[in-house]
Design an enzyme around this catalytic site. Structure first.
Site, PDB file in Angstrom:
ATOM      1  N   ASP A   1      21.006   0.974 -16.323  1.00  0.00           N
ATOM      2  CA  ASP A   1      20.833  -0.251 -15.526  1.00  0.00           C
ATOM      3  C   ASP A   1      19.888  -1.190 -16.277  1.00  0.00           C
ATOM      4  O   ASP A   1      18.745  -0.846 -16.547  1.00  0.00           O
ATOM      5  CB  ASP A   1      20.234   0.162 -14.172  1.00  0.00           C
ATOM      6  CG  ASP A   1      19.991  -1.014 -13.237  1.00  0.00           C
ATOM      7  OD1 ASP A   1      19.968  -2.162 -13.715  1.00  0.00           O
ATOM      8  OD2 ASP A   1      19.805  -0.773 -12.036  1.00  0.00           O
TER       9      ASP A   1
ATOM     10  N   CYS B   1       0.841  -1.200   0.000  1.00  0.00           N
ATOM     11  CA  CYS B   1       0.000   0.000   0.000  1.00  0.00           C
ATOM     12  C   CYS B   1       0.878   1.253   0.000  1.00  0.00           C
ATOM     13  O   CYS B   1       1.739   1.407   0.872  1.00  0.00           O
ATOM     14  CB  CYS B   1      -0.889  -0.024   1.242  1.00  0.00           C
ATOM     15  SG  CYS B   1      -1.804   1.510   1.478  1.00  0.00           S
TER      16      CYS B   1
END
Length: 412
Positions: A338, A201
């Site tokens: 990345d 959440c």
């Protein structure tokens, strides 16, 4: 706005003129559109130029990690039913590129502007938008974008108390949490295939429950809002419950979702869903993506996928096996350096397709495909991959700079 028909000061006019001159010189030198360098020069001469250019326009901002370029095009097309539109349709979506786009739209009534997620709060502050469309937030450019939760936090702070109408995807918990600080939100059930960035959440960190298409936090009660617009199959459902057919030349579920959000934006400006959706049919390709091109006597369809959410949506729209697939991945500055995100993509969805791997980071991708038990060939370049691909149309999926390389190679 004051009664002055020309809102630009002499300094602002000088900045615009200088920016255009630099952009033209950049184009003449073959260095691209020149919009970013032109915008940078203009903002150096007048740091308030973006705000000045926006003050006589109804500004609509579009931000997300997936779909913002396409959605910007769809909204711009829909709003042309109501008046002239200026837009940064080529995707130069940071302040310099946005400034350049607005400087070119002197007779426009609407500005439909794609904004990089990291710049949304600042651009919203400068342009005082009438509407902001928020589509999704997923992991992207891990080397320089903070995690998605921090981006959502940044959006939430930037939108707090905003006068804009925020059109937001009710199916993405991060977007809902970001938009909830805004007093005027139109919720759209646009769907969300990629869920791996929203298992906890965003409000309290508790575990998110996801029964069916619903979601809620069992700990703090944060939950999916009731949408007033929804994508339902090939239709958009409006707030009155009417279903409007989506007719697009763009493929896939994700673009239907983009059309649903775009229809909700157009309605804010009084353009009815039927008119908006009919106009969206004009959009065939967006900055080269979805184009089918002829190359070495073969049909190639060019598909852009920049992050795991994008790859997932793209896999869902390619032709079934044994259609050959060429995958190209780079890790240059504009892509993010990345490549660990490759491990978040489910490449087993390509089973049965002959796969050919190219691009700067073809070996990173090869390792990932090996682990996914896929059969593939590593090739030196696009020409070699096309030469050895079996018959039929070829699907070519590439991330950002790899996609630009491909377009140059095929002359698109």
């Amino acid at each position: 706005m004051s009664g002055n028909s020309d809102p630009l000061s002499p300094r602002a006019k000088l900045a615009v003129t200088a920016g255009r001159a630099v952009a033209a010189a950049s184009r003449a030198a073959g260095r691209g559109s020149g919009s970013v360098i032109g915008g940078r020069v203009a903002l150096k001469l007048d740091p308030d130029l973006l705000a000045r250019l926006a003050q006589h326009l109804d500004v609509i901002l579009v931000s997300a990690t997936n779909g913002k370029t396409t959605t910007t095009r769809l909204i711009a097309e829909a709003l042309r039913a109501a008046g002239p539109v200026v837009s940064n349709a080529l995707g130069a979506n940071m302040p310099a590129g946005i400034t350049s786009a607005l400087a070119g739209g002197s007779d426009a009534r609407y500005a439909v502007i794609e904004v990089d997620e990291k710049y949304l709060a600042g651009v919203a502050r400068d342009t005082d938008p009438k509407a902001i469309a928020l589509l999704n937030l997923s992991r992207d450019q891990l080397d320089r974008a903070a995690e998605t939760r921090m981006l959502a936090e940044h959006w939430r702070e930037g939108l707090a108390g905003s006068k804009s109408v925020v059109i937001a995807n009710a199916d993405d918990p991060l977007v809902v949490w970001a938009a909830s600080s805004s007093p005027n939100v139109v919720w759209v059930a646009a769907g969300q295939m990629w869920k791996d960035d929203a298992w906890s959440c965003p409000s309290c960190g508790g575990v998110m429950q996801r029964p069916g298409d619903d979601w809620y936090c069992g700990e703090c009660g944060f939950r999916r809002p009731t949408p007033s617009w929804a994508l339902s199959g090939d239709h958009v459902l409006d707030p009155h419950g009417s279903a409007w057919p989506i007719h697009l030349q763009l493929p896939g579920r994700a673009n239907k979702a983009n059309a649903a959000s775009s229809a909700a934006v157009a309605a804010v400006f009084g353009v009815p869903p039927q008119v908006a959706l009919e106009r969206m049919y004009q959009v065939q390709a967006v900055a080269g993506r979805y184009d089918v091109v002829q190359f070495m006597q073969r049909d190639l369809r060019l598909l852009l996928a920049k992050n795991p959410a994008g790859w997932l949506e793209t896999f869902s729209l390619i032709d079934p096996p044994p259609t050959p697939v060429i995958l190209s991945v780079n890790a240059r500055g504009a892509d993010g350096t990345d490549t660990s995100w490759l491990w978040d993509v489910d490449y087993t969805r390509l089973s049965g397709h002959p796969i050919f791997v190219i691009g700067d980071r073809k070996l990173d991708l090869a390792v990932r495909l090996e682990v996914a038990n896929q059969t593939f060939q590593v090739c030196e370049n696009l020409d070699q991959a096309v030469q050895i691909a079996p018959p039929g149309r070829i699907e070519v999926i590439a991330n950002y700079t790899a996609f630009q390389d491909l377009r140059r190679r095929v002359g698109n």
